[in-house]
Design an enzyme around this catalytic site. Structure first.
Site, PDB file in Angstrom:
ATOM      1  N   GLN A 200       0.834  -1.203   0.000  1.00 23.75           N
ATOM      2  CA  GLN A 200       0.000   0.000   0.000  1.00 23.75           C
ATOM      3  C   GLN A 200       0.869   1.253   0.000  1.00 23.75           C
ATOM      4  OE1 GLN A 200      -2.625  -2.119   3.292  1.00 23.75           O
ATOM      5  NE2 GLN A 200      -3.328  -0.028   3.012  1.00 23.75           N
ATOM      6  N   PHE A 231      -6.016  -3.878   3.472  1.00 21.17           N
ATOM      7  CA  PHE A 231      -6.724  -3.660   4.738  1.00 21.17           C
ATOM      8  C   PHE A 231      -5.838  -3.059   5.822  1.00 21.17           C
ATOM      9  CE2 PHE A 231      -8.604  -7.509   2.709  1.00 21.17           C
ATOM     10  CZ  PHE A 231      -9.762  -6.908   2.240  1.00 21.17           C
ATOM     11  N   GLU A 235       0.353  -1.574   4.666  1.00 20.86           N
ATOM     12  CA  GLU A 235       0.753  -0.163   4.739  1.00 20.86           C
ATOM     13  C   GLU A 235       2.230  -0.086   5.115  1.00 20.86           C
ATOM     14  OE1 GLU A 235      -1.811   2.480   7.003  1.00 20.86           O
ATOM     15  OE2 GLU A 235      -0.267   4.022   7.086  1.00 20.86           O
ATOM     16  N   ARG A 313      -5.330   7.520  16.838  1.00 25.06           N
ATOM     17  CA  ARG A 313      -6.683   7.467  16.286  1.00 25.06           C
ATOM     18  C   ARG A 313      -7.668   6.863  17.288  1.00 25.06           C
ATOM     19  NH1 ARG A 313      -9.232   8.580  11.369  1.00 25.06           N
ATOM     20  NH2 ARG A 313      -7.430   8.974  10.058  1.00 25.06           N
ATOM     21  N   ARG A 345      -7.831  -1.506   8.805  1.00 17.06           N
ATOM     22  CA  ARG A 345      -9.091  -0.792   8.552  1.00 17.06           C
ATOM     23  C   ARG A 345      -9.742  -0.242   9.829  1.00 17.06           C
ATOM     24  NH1 ARG A 345     -13.284  -3.563   4.312  1.00 17.06           N
ATOM     25  NH2 ARG A 345     -14.173  -1.670   3.430  1.00 17.06           N
ATOM     26  N   PHE A 347      -7.952   1.562  12.034  1.00 15.67           N
ATOM     27  CA  PHE A 347      -6.689   2.108  12.546  1.00 15.67           C
ATOM     28  C   PHE A 347      -6.815   2.608  13.988  1.00 15.67           C
ATOM     29  CE2 PHE A 347      -2.986   5.117  12.079  1.00 15.67           C
ATOM     30  CZ  PHE A 347      -2.099   4.284  11.450  1.00 15.67           C
ATOM     31  N   THR A 443      -3.920  11.308  10.354  1.00 15.99           N
ATOM     32  CA  THR A 443      -3.828  12.135  11.562  1.00 15.99           C
ATOM     33  C   THR A 443      -2.522  12.919  11.570  1.00 15.99           C
ATOM     34  OG1 THR A 443      -2.929  10.263  12.788  1.00 15.99           O
ATOM     35  CG2 THR A 443      -5.300  10.595  12.885  1.00 15.99           C
ATOM     36  N   ALA A 512      -5.964   5.354   5.368  1.00 19.52           N
ATOM     37  CA  ALA A 512      -6.707   6.409   6.055  1.00 19.52           C
ATOM     38  C   ALA A 512      -7.982   6.803   5.303  1.00 19.52           C
ATOM     39  CB  ALA A 512      -5.818   7.636   6.293  1.00 19.52           C
ATOM     40  N   GLU A 716     -12.842   2.971   5.380  1.00 21.35           N
ATOM     41  CA  GLU A 716     -12.814   2.407   6.727  1.00 21.35           C
ATOM     42  C   GLU A 716     -14.112   2.513   7.516  1.00 21.35           C
ATOM     43  OE1 GLU A 716      -9.191   4.837   7.237  1.00 21.35           O
ATOM     44  OE2 GLU A 716      -8.508   3.179   8.476  1.00 21.35           O
TER      45      GLU A 716
HETATM   46  N1  LUZ Z   1      -2.398   5.407   8.391  1.00 23.47           N
HETATM   47  C1  LUZ Z   1      -1.692   6.440   8.857  1.00 23.47           C
HETATM   48  C2  LUZ Z   1      -3.722   5.330   8.564  1.00 23.47           C
HETATM   49  O1  LUZ Z   1      -0.488   6.444   8.687  1.00 23.47           O
HETATM   50  N2  LUZ Z   1      -2.315   7.432   9.473  1.00 23.47           N
HETATM   51  C3  LUZ Z   1      -3.641   7.449   9.690  1.00 23.47           C
HETATM   52  O2  LUZ Z   1      -4.182   8.385  10.257  1.00 23.47           O
HETATM   53  C4  LUZ Z   1      -4.385   6.346   9.226  1.00 23.47           C
HETATM   54  N3  LUZ Z   1      -5.688   6.265   9.433  1.00 23.47           N
HETATM   55  C5  LUZ Z   1      -6.346   5.201   9.001  1.00 23.47           C
HETATM   56  C6  LUZ Z   1      -5.678   4.206   8.340  1.00 23.47           C
HETATM   57  N4  LUZ Z   1      -4.386   4.269   8.119  1.00 23.47           N
END
Ligand code: LUZ
Ligand code: MOS
Length: 759
Positions: A200, A231, A235, A313, A345, A347, A443, A512, A716
């Protein structure tokens, strides 16, 4: 209007390739001659001193080309993204069961795997921690704790005639992307390396490979066609495998491929962070929540990975879609000897939201009122402040709640449930409402930027590159719609290119829920620049004095709204002949957002997404099993730009959330070994466990200007509708056993349901 309708119901552009098995994933890339295959040797214990690695037998196996360990890293043996606390290969210590120690490269995959089993590591065991509260007690924190404060809970308790406290826990969750992790790297000339990665975050792979290999980022090209699901699990955690194959290419100058088998993937990768939490909730006589305190213990696993951001989060979403005037929420990121847990998903948001729903359920039971009465009384109104300072603008909390209860006749559902329960001794029905509120933006403010590159070829066809990674969520379909709509040309004219770091650099991961917004806005900017340029050419060609009189509609140039003789292809060719540039980049950075971590206040989100789900379940009170009769949702899509894609996201997210809340039971033993390490021991939702009836209603709402074409982010938020499943089951259990003391310990597996029924 007709055009727009067909546009909004454009099928996912990958659907044809998917159903025919023609879509290309990493493992489908035609291999180059001379390709070698990798396999990881990973730690067989969760914690210990790594004294010695014996690779002699492995190296002696015919067909083995090399075995790499930390000693072979030319740059930094470090892959930590937020905090540099995670080696690529264990060095001196191992911190979790499944931590990579060595990477074998051989002529075939079978040989590589066989050789990996011949490696022996001498490890002196150290104590293993799997429980986050224990980790916190021992001072094992990944980062300093964070606390969000609104109002003053300490004094607010005095104004609360009703105060309840308790604990709530949610287990982790295996991502179970259908395509396992994997990468394929090839040598390019002059020591450069090209990596195909199922990631991702192409830039994360590029940056980390450069760091580990001691190369500049431009030496590494990362290319992503699509993912068979991510999902959040890709990442950050697609990176190690990509870096390992790149390391092997660096040393061997041969193409190297490594695709994880399912059990390797389940054992070695982190999952959704499990949480255990304490809550205290205070209500006044009118069921208004006056004060809420929560302490979250996040099980981060053995390294930071994305856990500090996940933790943040959790705090952002700890009051879900409710306004609570006095909040104190503290979160600890606890280091344990599990694989580093990561994005999934939601987070951290779902983990936080479960706790306040548990608090409300506890208060409701004690007060003898339906939880829905408390939920409804406390929904966010315009101007209400979130604990982090941002004010709710156009909150669709009340509107989606009202629409859901009206459209789906909540009174009738309540009546039917009671009537059923009155005459059935061994089956009980329950229902629950689940409002959601999810903030859209990374965020971390700086991550909210994106770029796009558009080429119009001189035959009028268009190639689009963005930083967005297609992982089944349909983002490429939306990108195509953006270009088609801005140019007003047929979909067939537009091609989505792979996501590639040499075409679009410095990308944020596709995460995100913000990918379509960020990349779509960048693409829109690029396309508008090209469009303006083409309009100037059209005005010249047609001798129209005023460029603002020129438009392009459905592939034809129009002058003051009248169709001309000039079509798109001709216009593009004329522009080319006039030596006008037909390529453009767009850059987008979300406006308005900011956050001050020293005060824990700001305006971190571009906007919020809302919605309400009503979940109905029937529990078999002899067996503890259950079936979801229906989940009925009103969701705030804004002005959905693709109703098929968006509805698919709601259905998929919901079912994934229900799985997390009900079936999926991650189990590590005290030694830190994953027991639920295969699909035979880890149950995910299947066709039998999805709700029999899923209804999704589009809330009539305008959307946000910060959403692409006012079509709100949809990735999400729907997962959190699944939380309703827990409370629907709980209500059914209470119909059978009114005295039950809920454990608020998700997942609510049939085993736990049975225990609760006969408590
Ligand atoms: N990934 C991230 C995320 O690096 N920062 C986020 O705020 C976030 N929020 C949801 C899913 N992945
Ligand atoms: Mo490659 S690994 O086909 O660039």
């Amino acid at each position: 209007m007709k055009q727009e309708q067909t546009h909004k119901s454009l099928k996912n552009i990958d659907s044809h390739g998917h159903v025919r098995g023609e879509s290309i994933y990493v493992d489908d890339i035609a291999v180059q001659q001379g390709t070698l295959y990798g396999a990881v040797y990973d730690a067989p214990v969760a914690h210990g001193h790594l004294k010695h690695i014996n690779v002699r037998k492995a190296k002696a196996l015919p067909g083995v080309v090399a075995v790499f360990t930390a000693a072979d890293v030319p740059g930094e043996n470090q892959i930590g993204g937020i905090i540099p606390d995670e080696p690529l290969f264990a060095d001196k210590e191992v911190h979790f069961w499944g931590q990579p120690i060595a990477f074998v490269v051989a002529q075939t995959e079978d040989i590589a795997r066989e050789a990996a089993q011949l490696i022996e590591a001498e490890i002196t065991p150290l104590p293993v921690i799997t429980d986050p509260r224990e980790a916190k007690e021992k001072g094992e924190l990944i980062a300093p704790p964070r606390t969000f404060v609104l109002g003053d809970t300490a004094t607010a308790w005095q104004a609360c005639p009703h105060v309840y406290s308790g604990q709530a826990s949610t287990n982790g969750q295996e991502h179970l992307y259908i395509e396992t992790q994997g990468a394929y790297a090839c040598p390019a000339e002059n020591g450069n390396i090209k990596i195909h990665s199922s990631t991702q975050g192409p830039t994360a792979v590029q940056k980390t490979a450069a760091r580990v290999l001691g190369l500049p980022m431009h030496a590494i090209e990362v290319d992503v066609t699509r993912l068979g699901g991510g999902f959040g699990g890709k990442e950050d955690q697609a990176t190690p495998w990509a870096v390992m194959v790149a390391l092997a290419v660096y040393h061997l100058k041969r193409p190297v491929k490594y695709i994880l088998h399912r059990m390797d993937d389940m054992r070695m990768t982190g999952k959704r962070n499990p949480y255990t939490s304490d809550f205290k909730i205070g209500l006044d006589a009118n069921l208004k929540i006056i004060a809420y305190e929560a302490t979250f213990y996040q099980n981060a696993g053995a390294a930071a990975d994305l856990s500090p951001a996940v933790l943040e989060r959790t705090l952002f979403h700890c009051t879900n879609s409710y306004y609570v005037p006095n909040v104190t929420a503290t979160a600890y990121s606890c280091r344990t000897n599990l694989p580093p847990n990561t994005a999934f998903r939601g987070f951290g948001g779902p983990q936080g939201m479960f706790v306040i729903e548990a608090a409300i359920a506890k208060a409701a039971q004690a007060l003898g009122v339906p939880a829905a009465d408390i939920q409804q009384k406390n929904l966010l109104q315009a101007g209400d402040s979130f604990p982090y300072g941002q004010k709710a603008e156009n909150p669709e909390a009340v509107s989606s709640w009202s629409a859901a209860t009206r459209k789906y006749a909540l009174d009738h559902i309540a009546q039917q449930t009671n009537a059923f329960n009155a005459v059935n001794a061994h089956y009980k029905k329950g229902y629950a409402l689940m409002p959601i509120c999810f903030g859209i933006s990374f965020t971390k403010t700086l991550m909210n930027q994106a770029r796009a590159l558009v080429h119009i070829y001189h035959d009028g066809s268009v190639g689009v590159s963005t930083g967005a990674v297609e992982m089944g969520q349909g983002v490429n379909t939306k990108m195509l719609q953006v270009a088609a709509q801005v140019f007003s040309i047929a979909n067939e004219r537009i091609k989505l290119e792979t996501t590639n770091t040499t075409r679009v650099a410095n990308t944020s991961p596709s995460a995100a829920s913000a990918t379509a917004d960020l990349n779509g806005k960048a693409l829109e900017i690029a396309c508008r620049k090209l469009l303006e340029r083409l309009k100037v050419v059209a005005a010249e060609e047609l001798a129209i004095a005023n460029v603002t009189d020129v438009t392009i509609n459905n592939g034809w140039v129009h002058a003051k709204g009248q169709k001309t003789e000039l079509d798109w292809n001709t216009l593009v060719l004329q522009a080319f002949l006039k030596r006008v540039s037909l390529s453009e980049v767009g850059h987008y950075a979300t406006p308005r957002i900011h956050f001050d971590q020293s005060k824990e206040k700001g305006h971190p989100f571009a906007y919020h997404v809302y919605g309400t789900a009503i979940t109905e379940v029937t529990v078999d009170c002899i067996r503890g099993t259950y079936e979801f009769d229906a989940v009925k949702i009103v969701h705030d899509f804004g002005a959905s730009m693709n109703t098929i894609v968006d509805k698919g996201q709601i259905e998929g997210g919901l079912v994934q959330g229900i799985g997390w809340m009900t079936l999926e039971e991650l189990e590590y033993n005290k030694q830190g070994k994953l027991l639920s390490n295969a699909l035979s021991t880890y149950k995910v939702p299947d066709i039998y466990s999805v709700p029999k009836d899923i209804q999704v209603e589009f809330l009539a709402a305008e959307g946000s200007n910060l959403a692409i074409f006012k079509s709100k982010a949809v990735g999400e938020p729907p997962l959190m509708y699944g939380i309703g499943a827990y409370f629907a089951i709980l209500n059914a259990v209470r119909a059978f056993n009114p005295q039950v003391t809920p454990a608020f310990d998700a997942p609510f597996t049939p085993e736990k349901v049975l225990t609760a029924l006969y408590e």
